[in-house]
Design a protein around this motif. Structure first.
Motif, short mmCIF file in Angstrom:
data_model
loop_
_atom_site.label_atom_id
_atom_site.label_comp_id
_atom_site.label_asym_id
_atom_site.label_seq_id
_atom_site.Cartn_x
_atom_site.Cartn_y
_atom_site.Cartn_z
N ILE A 74 -4.95 13.15 6.47
CA ILE A 74 -5.11 11.42 7.22
C ILE A 74 -6.15 10.98 7.70
CG2 ILE A 74 -3.35 10.33 7.84
CD1 ILE A 74 -1.64 13.05 6.94
N ARG A 75 -5.58 9.93 6.75
CA ARG A 75 -7.48 9.36 7.33
C ARG A 75 -6.91 8.29 7.74
NH1 ARG A 75 -9.23 8.77 1.06
NH2 ARG A 75 -10.23 10.20 0.43
N ALA A 76 -8.16 7.41 9.26
CA ALA A 76 -7.69 6.83 9.40
C ALA A 76 -7.55 5.38 8.98
CB ALA A 76 -9.17 6.95 11.06
N GLY A 77 -6.24 4.83 9.98
CA GLY A 77 -5.68 3.66 8.54
C GLY A 77 -4.88 3.87 7.38
N GLU A 78 -4.34 5.00 7.84
CA GLU A 78 -3.13 4.98 6.33
C GLU A 78 -2.08 4.98 7.41
OE1 GLU A 78 -5.25 7.54 2.93
OE2 GLU A 78 -4.94 8.67 4.72
N VAL A 79 -1.20 4.58 7.02
CA VAL A 79 0.40 4.28 7.16
C VAL A 79 1.01 5.80 7.39
CG1 VAL A 79 2.94 3.38 6.65
CG2 VAL A 79 0.39 2.28 6.60
N VAL A 80 1.71 6.34 8.62
CA VAL A 80 2.25 7.64 8.66
C VAL A 80 3.60 7.45 8.86
CG1 VAL A 80 2.44 9.62 8.98
CG2 VAL A 80 0.15 8.57 8.76
N HIS B 205 13.68 6.00 9.55
CA HIS B 205 12.29 6.45 9.52
C HIS B 205 12.47 5.79 10.91
CE1 HIS B 205 11.56 2.14 7.64
NE2 HIS B 205 10.57 2.56 8.11
N SER B 206 10.66 6.17 10.99
CA SER B 206 10.06 5.18 11.73
C SER B 206 7.94 5.32 11.45
CB SER B 206 9.66 6.05 13.37
OG SER B 206 9.12 5.12 14.65
N GLY B 207 7.28 4.67 11.61
CA GLY B 207 6.70 4.63 11.22
C GLY B 207 5.41 4.39 12.52
N ARG B 208 4.22 4.27 12.27
CA ARG B 208 2.76 4.72 12.83
C ARG B 208 1.65 4.36 11.91
NH1 ARG B 208 6.74 5.40 16.10
NH2 ARG B 208 7.13 6.23 17.97
N THR B 209 0.84 4.28 12.85
CA THR B 209 -0.24 3.96 11.61
C THR B 209 -1.98 5.37 12.34
OG1 THR B 209 -0.40 1.49 11.93
CG2 THR B 209 -2.65 2.61 10.97
N ALA B 210 -2.59 5.88 11.46
CA ALA B 210 -3.37 6.87 11.84
C ALA B 210 -4.64 6.13 13.20
CB ALA B 210 -4.17 7.82 10.58
N THR B 211 -5.30 5.92 14.07
CA THR B 211 -5.66 5.89 14.55
C THR B 211 -7.28 6.23 14.35
OG1 THR B 211 -5.95 6.71 16.36
CG2 THR B 211 -4.81 5.10 16.81
N THR B 212 -7.17 7.23 14.23
CA THR B 212 -8.52 8.55 13.27
C THR B 212 -8.30 9.43 11.96
OG1 THR B 212 -10.43 9.79 14.31
CG2 THR B 212 -7.73 10.49 15.28
N ASP B 213 -9.39 10.26 11.39
CA ASP B 213 -8.92 11.20 10.58
C ASP B 213 -8.25 12.13 11.44
OD1 ASP B 213 -10.26 9.77 9.25
OD2 ASP B 213 -12.08 10.58 9.26
N ALA B 214 -6.60 12.42 11.10
CA ALA B 214 -6.02 13.57 11.53
C ALA B 214 -5.54 14.30 10.22
CB ALA B 214 -4.95 12.92 12.19
N GLU B 215 -4.44 15.50 10.99
CA GLU B 215 -3.99 16.60 9.69
C GLU B 215 -2.30 16.36 10.34
OE1 GLU B 215 -4.49 20.62 10.06
OE2 GLU B 215 -5.99 20.12 8.67
N VAL B 216 -1.73 16.05 9.88
CA VAL B 216 -0.37 16.78 9.78
C VAL B 216 0.43 17.51 8.73
CG1 VAL B 216 2.46 15.70 10.01
CG2 VAL B 216 0.10 14.17 10.58
N GLY B 217 0.92 18.94 8.85
CA GLY B 217 1.14 19.87 8.48
C GLY B 217 0.67 20.19 7.21
N GLY B 218 -0.81 20.35 7.64
CA GLY B 218 -2.11 21.16 6.73
C GLY B 218 -2.48 19.61 5.43
N ARG B 219 -1.52 18.31 5.47
CA ARG B 219 -2.52 17.25 4.82
C ARG B 219 -3.99 16.59 5.52
NH1 ARG B 219 0.66 16.89 -0.06
NH2 ARG B 219 -1.38 15.60 -0.52
N PRO C 169 0.63 -1.39 0.02
CA PRO C 169 0.12 -0.15 0.14
C PRO C 169 1.18 1.05 0.25
CG PRO C 169 0.15 -1.16 2.10
CD PRO C 169 0.65 -1.36 1.13
N GLY C 170 0.21 2.61 -0.34
CA GLY C 170 0.92 3.43 -0.38
C GLY C 170 0.80 4.41 0.52
N PHE C 171 2.03 5.05 1.21
CA PHE C 171 1.93 5.66 2.96
C PHE C 171 2.43 7.24 2.91
CE2 PHE C 171 6.05 3.45 0.83
CZ PHE C 171 6.86 4.83 1.13
#
Length: 408
Positions: free
Chosen positions: A312-318, A296-310, A51-53
């Motif tokens: 991020i949807r819940a479940g996406e890899v950050v 790098h380090s990786g995380r998964t978004a648990t909820t819809d969020a915003e980083v740097g104005g973008r 998947p994308g990230f």
């Protein structure tokens, strides 16, 4: 001298930042600079197999993700390899991929073993080891700094902490070298998987032997501890030993090899260290920033969020890229220059927030011992052959660095 292919920003849309070969064989500094300036939260598109990230590159955004383990959890995995494969089976049981109360409880237990006071005998041992290895290398006149010097230092320290018998240490080193990256470009995911399982099996057996054994090492500490009123089972002990050995060995070792290369390539800084114009403590921090062994380090978004104005949807890899954040012009003056007297130095090499590296004090002591040894014992260094990169999308550094050394 080392040579990498320089990647231009216009190639960005054809790059897959999960590709180990890209990191091993390329200079991505122009790409990171372009992303920080124009696309600080960038989408790395999906491939046929993964998947994308999201790729987060600015220091402020990286630290905000690190700090927020509620919205950005480690429990889906904390490196691209496991995140893109759908998660990590050790989530919730291994410190590095556990959040919340369980993480706090496990960390509290392990902190007692990693305090400066508890580590005092280990640090003394590290200094003796560095002196011995450097003197051996000087006597021979040539060495592979990666294999002959750096490899023997952090692994020895972490094996002391875990009570790994001397006879097993070369075997454990060979496994850790394969588990997170590879010395060879054609190494496969299966090779890494086998190495990881061998490490797990080794520590499962060691944990079983240590229960109630009267040993005073970290394995015995874990075996005799409770988290939230429950004792740790053999699997939890095994998984946390695995995490400590990988975290405590590879990254510090790569920083040490990177330190030798940095001093070779920046003779003005080598002379500043030799003269005492740059102190060991500030030099350690700059080497940590400069080498950034964990890309790098990786995380998964648990909820819809915003980083740097973008959004991020819940479940996406950050993914947060230490390699970029540690060169952010907003934080570091002239980040492309090695300055061993740099202060302040707010690098994120040890991560940030609740998952700040447990072994930071030990890693600093190890790198400090190597820099002190080079300063005091070595008059001249010369590279005698090609350096070999580690092939990994997580680790950055060299698996071989042939040097000729002359004694001071």
């Amino acid at each position: 001298m080392t040579t990498w292919r320089t990647i231009a920003p216009q190639e960005l849309d054809t790059l897959n930042l999960a590709d180990p070969r890209l990191h091993a064989e390329s200079d991505l500094s122009a790409v990171w600079r372009h992303l920080r300036e124009h696309r600080p939260v960038h989408w790395n598109p999906a491939t046929d197999t993964a998947p994308g990230f999201w790729v987060v590159t600015r220091h402020a955004d990286v630290t905000s993700v690190y700090r927020d383990s509620t919205r950005f959890t480690s429990e889906g995995g904390n490196v691209l390899e496991t995140l893109l494969a759908g998660g990590d089976s050790a989530a919730g049981r291994m410190l590095a991929i556990t959040d919340g109360a369980k993480h706090a409880g496990l960390r509290r237990i392990l902190m007692s073993a990693f305090s400066p006071r508890a580590l005092e005998p280990i640090v003394h041992s590290v200094r003796r080891t560095v002196t011995r290895l450097l003197r051996d290398a000087l006597e021979k006149g040539t060495c592979d700094f990666a294999a002959d010097v750096a490899a023997g230092i952090p692994l020895g320290a972490i094996c002391d902490l875990l009570g790994v018998p001397d006879r097993d240490r070369a075997y454990v080193l060979s496994l850790t070298s394969s588990a997170l990256g590879s010395h060879e470009a054609d190494s496969t995911a299966a090779d890494a998987w086998i190495a990881k399982n061998e490490i797990l099996l080794y520590f499962a057996n060691l944990a079983r032997d240590r229960r109630g054994s009267g040993h005073a090492d970290v394995i015995a500490l874990l075996a005799g501890s409770e988290v939230n009123g429950l004792p740790l089972d053999d699997d939890e002990i095994m998984l946390n030993c695995y995490s400590l050995i990988l975290g405590g060995d590879e990254t510090a070792r790569l920083s040490m090899v990177g330190a030798a290369l940095a001093l070779l390539e920046h003779p003005d800084q080598w002379h500043a260290l030799k003269r005492g114009d740059a102190g060991i403590d500030t030099a350690v921090e700059e080497i940590l920033r400069w080498t950034t062994p964990a890309l790098h380090s990786g995380r998964t978004a648990t909820t819809d969020a915003e980083v740097g104005g973008r959004p991020i949807r819940a479940g996406e890899v950050v993914t947060v890229w230490n390699a970029s954040a540690n060169h952010d012009e907003r934080i570091f003056e002239a980040p492309g220059e090695l300055r061993l007297d740099r202060t302040p130095n707010k690098h994120v090499t040890f991560a940030y927030g609740p998952h700040f590296c447990l072994g930071a004090y030990l890693a600093r002591a190890e790198i400090g011992a190597v820099l002190t040894g080079l300063r005091d014992l070595v008059a001249e260094m010369e590279q005698t052959g090609p350096a070999k990169p580690v092939y990994s999308n997580f680790l950055s550094g060299l698996s071989a660095l042939p040097l000729a050394l002359k004694a001071a």
